[in-house]
Scaffold this motif. Structure first.
Motif, mmCIF file in Angstrom:
data_model
loop_
_atom_site.group_PDB
_atom_site.id
_atom_site.type_symbol
_atom_site.label_atom_id
_atom_site.label_comp_id
_atom_site.label_asym_id
_atom_site.label_seq_id
_atom_site.Cartn_x
_atom_site.Cartn_y
_atom_site.Cartn_z
ATOM 1 N N PRO A 23 13.054 5.483 -6.359
ATOM 2 C CA PRO A 23 13.713 4.406 -5.597
ATOM 3 C C PRO A 23 12.902 3.923 -4.400
ATOM 4 C CG PRO A 23 15.288 6.124 -6.170
ATOM 5 C CD PRO A 23 13.941 6.626 -6.578
ATOM 6 N N LEU A 24 12.261 4.848 -3.689
ATOM 7 C CA LEU A 24 11.466 4.446 -2.535
ATOM 8 C C LEU A 24 10.280 3.583 -2.957
ATOM 9 C CD1 LEU A 24 10.928 4.616 0.493
ATOM 10 C CD2 LEU A 24 9.667 6.749 0.087
ATOM 11 N N VAL A 25 9.651 3.936 -4.075
ATOM 12 C CA VAL A 25 8.524 3.160 -4.586
ATOM 13 C C VAL A 25 8.982 1.757 -4.966
ATOM 14 C CG1 VAL A 25 6.858 2.971 -6.483
ATOM 15 C CG2 VAL A 25 7.250 5.183 -5.374
ATOM 16 N N LEU A 26 10.092 1.665 -5.707
ATOM 17 C CA LEU A 26 10.597 0.359 -6.126
ATOM 18 C C LEU A 26 10.985 -0.495 -4.926
ATOM 19 C CD1 LEU A 26 12.771 1.435 -9.199
ATOM 20 C CD2 LEU A 26 10.559 0.267 -9.237
ATOM 21 N N VAL A 83 0.835 -1.204 0.000
ATOM 22 C CA VAL A 83 0.000 0.000 0.000
ATOM 23 C C VAL A 83 0.868 1.253 0.000
ATOM 24 C CG1 VAL A 83 -1.760 1.289 1.273
ATOM 25 C CG2 VAL A 83 -1.913 -1.192 1.121
ATOM 26 N N HIS A 84 1.969 1.230 0.762
ATOM 27 C CA HIS A 84 2.874 2.392 0.788
ATOM 28 C C HIS A 84 3.493 2.632 -0.580
ATOM 29 C CE1 HIS A 84 6.823 4.387 1.343
ATOM 30 N NE2 HIS A 84 6.118 5.132 2.185
ATOM 31 N N GLY A 85 3.952 1.566 -1.227
ATOM 32 C CA GLY A 85 4.553 1.716 -2.554
ATOM 33 C C GLY A 85 3.570 2.244 -3.576
ATOM 34 N N LEU A 86 2.343 1.725 -3.554
ATOM 35 C CA LEU A 86 1.328 2.176 -4.512
ATOM 36 C C LEU A 86 0.916 3.621 -4.248
ATOM 37 C CD1 LEU A 86 -0.861 -1.041 -4.540
ATOM 38 C CD2 LEU A 86 0.566 -0.207 -6.411
ATOM 39 N N THR A 87 0.809 3.978 -2.964
ATOM 40 C CA THR A 87 0.447 5.350 -2.617
ATOM 41 C C THR A 87 1.543 6.317 -3.030
ATOM 42 O OG1 THR A 87 -0.827 4.519 -0.732
ATOM 43 C CG2 THR A 87 -0.263 6.851 -0.721
ATOM 44 N N ALA A 88 2.794 5.950 -2.769
ATOM 45 C CA ALA A 88 3.907 6.819 -3.134
ATOM 46 C C ALA A 88 4.066 6.921 -4.647
ATOM 47 C CB ALA A 88 5.193 6.290 -2.506
ATOM 48 N N ALA A 89 3.721 5.850 -5.382
ATOM 49 C CA ALA A 89 3.840 5.873 -6.845
ATOM 50 C C ALA A 89 2.947 6.931 -7.459
ATOM 51 C CB ALA A 89 3.505 4.494 -7.415
ATOM 52 N N ARG A 90 1.770 7.146 -6.849
ATOM 53 C CA ARG A 90 0.861 8.156 -7.371
ATOM 54 C C ARG A 90 1.467 9.553 -7.268
ATOM 55 N NH1 ARG A 90 -3.019 7.553 -3.914
ATOM 56 N NH2 ARG A 90 -3.173 9.590 -2.969
#
Length: 508
Positions: free
Chosen positions: A239-242, A225-232
């Motif tokens: 790098p944080l998203v990946l 959820v954190h990665g998907l939220t940050a991707a937006r």
């Protein structure tokens, strides 16, 4: 003198108790769904009130969503193992305290911490409340009507949150968006303690906890959820998203490996092979993606393109909410006449048609000409579809796993929403950026929203295409070890034993 039929009186009393219990459980669901959307239109005021940065402002929303989405499975299993009534009361008590703390917060860290605690409480409330609905209303017309109420409240809560956020922020100030949630949770907690029947715990030997699996899936869902939220916000190559998405993949793979070896896994294999549980959750993921995206993009289009204020944007959600409630109330009747899976397919196709219509919005549009018709159509399809999918996701489940099944269907909707919002948000932003050089700001934004609604229509149409799979799974006979067994919980006629909201006694 007119004689009294004791059987008839008993039935009337039982119906009264069941109706009161359903009202309480629906109230718990309303509080949770309201708090998911009530913050959205108040964010600028919240930012100024506690001195948040732009990135900190996003965490007012994300902290709640992360805790809620990641802990739903654990909350559902805790309800099965520790007592559904007990977990519901504890979750409501935590939610009330956290909401009050958020309203009183004057520092950013305290507000974000309180929102996290709100999410933890909500993750206990949602699956426990749904499991209690399943316990109080056995399969049949009664359960269909109860789930109709459940669906109406779920849809109304999201729209009411947008409306309440605008009203409260403009009249009483942003702290009241949290105080109202806290007061509501406290009232529901008191009513639940007084009106809900006690539930017995499973035998001591059946209360084994899969700690490794729980930790792996919780951390994996947090990372996802954190990665998907940050991707937006930052893009898919950040790098944080990946790192978050890779960590999520590793942790969720570890969860699968742990589940295969654990003698009492968090998600027993029997759950996913029971009836329509697996395909219903798959379609619910698609519905969640579209649902969350709809309530995200509609207010943005109204405020950024049409120039509506927060209150006007909130009021314009009322036709959608009314249509959603109407669809939810019609769902059991339609399923009885047309069949559950025909009704589901028709509902999803209706929603897809409404989204396709919505993708024709214009930069010079108005609410009556561009939004009223399609949102009513979408609301009808959404209400009917949500009720049918929720019913399919818990149909035939062993009563001992009802809380987990409720946690699973809420998790797939929440994770679907996170995935959908990340993908649709990226699509809308890239479409707007591509249109910006040759269009006005309003026209470029509108093109982005059009693209998001068009893809949403395609996702829901794909869900409709999966309904034959649900029909085949429903027609398949259950294996002997998958057939429902006698529930551990007390019957709906058990006398209530109301403890205080924060009671930790061993009676559930």
């Amino acid at each position: 003198m007119k004689s009294i039929n004791p059987t008839r009186s008993s039935r009337s009393l039982s119906a009264t108790r069941s109706g009161a219990a359903l009202t309480v459980l629906a109230g718990a669901q309303f509080v949770v769904t309201l708090s998911t959307s009530v913050v959205n239109v108040a964010l600028p005021a919240v930012r100024d009130g506690v001195g948040l940065s732009d990135s900190g402002m996003s965490w007012v929303v994300n902290a709640y969503g992360l805790a809620f989405g990641a802990l739903l499975l654990s909350g559902g299993r805790a309800a099965d193992l520790l007592g559904r009534r007990r977990v519901l009361l504890a979750g409501l008590a935590l939610f009330a305290v956290a909401s009050t703390t958020a309203g009183l917060a004057s520092m950013a860290w305290l507000l974000i911490g309180a929102r996290t605690a709100q999410g933890i409480g909500a993750a206990a409330v949602a699956p426990a409340a749904l499991a209690l609905v399943m316990q109080l209303f056995p399969p049949g017309p009664g359960r269909g009507k109860a789930l109709g109420v459940w669906g109406a409240v779920s849809g109304a809560g999201g729209a009411a949150g947008v409306l309440a956020g605008g009203l409260l922020t403009q009249s009483l100030g942003w702290p009241w968006i949290f105080h109202v949630s806290g007061i509501g949770a406290a009232l529901v907690c008191a009513a639940a303690a007084a009106l809900l029947p006690a539930t017995a715990l499973p035998a001591a030997g059946a209360r084994r906890i899969d700690l490794a699996g729980t930790l792996a899936v919780t951390l994996g869902l947090v990372a996802l959820v954190h990665g998907l939220t940050a991707a937006r916000r930052s893009g898919w190559t950040d790098p944080l998203v990946l790192t978050s998405l890779i960590a999520a993949a590793v942790l969720l793979l570890l969860f699968v490996l742990v589940e295969r070896r654990h003698p009492a896994p968090l998600i027993p294999p029997r759950l996913l092979t029971t009836g329509t549980v697996a395909p219903a959750n798959l379609v619910m993921t698609l519905l969640g993606a579209v649902w969350v995206g709809l309530f995200f993009f509609l207010p943005l289009y109204q405020q950024q393109v049409l120039g509506a204020g927060p209150l006007e944007a909130g009021l314009s959600q009322l036709p959608l909410a009314a249509a959603n409630m109407l669809g939810s109330s019609l769902a059991p009747r339609l399923a009885g006449r047309l069949g559950a899976h025909v009704t589901l397919a028709a509902a999803l196709l209706t929603q897809a048609a409404g989204l396709l219509w919505l993708s024709r919005i214009s930069a010079q549009g108005t609410f009556p000409t561009d939004l009223l018709g399609p949102t009513v159509v979408i609301g009808l399809g959404l209400g009917i579809g949500f009720v049918q999918l929720t019913s399919a996701a818990v149909a035939g489940v062993n009563p001992a796993d009802a809380g987990l099944a409720g946690g699973l269907v809420n998790t797939t909707r929440q994770i679907g929403g996170a995935i959908g919002l990340a993908v649709l948000g990226t699509l809308a932003a890239s479409t707007t950026a591509g249109a910006a050089p040759h269009a006005s700001t309003a026209e470029a934004l509108t093109e982005g929203y059009q693209a998001a609604f068009l893809v949403s229509a395609a996702l829901i149409a794909a869900g409709a295409a999966l309904t034959p799979l649900l029909a085949r799974r429903a027609a398949r006979p259950a294996a002997p070890d998958q057939r429902p067994t006698a529930p551990h919980a007390a019957t709906p006629h058990s006398p209530p034993t109301p403890p205080p909201c924060a009671d930790a006694s061993p009676t559930g």
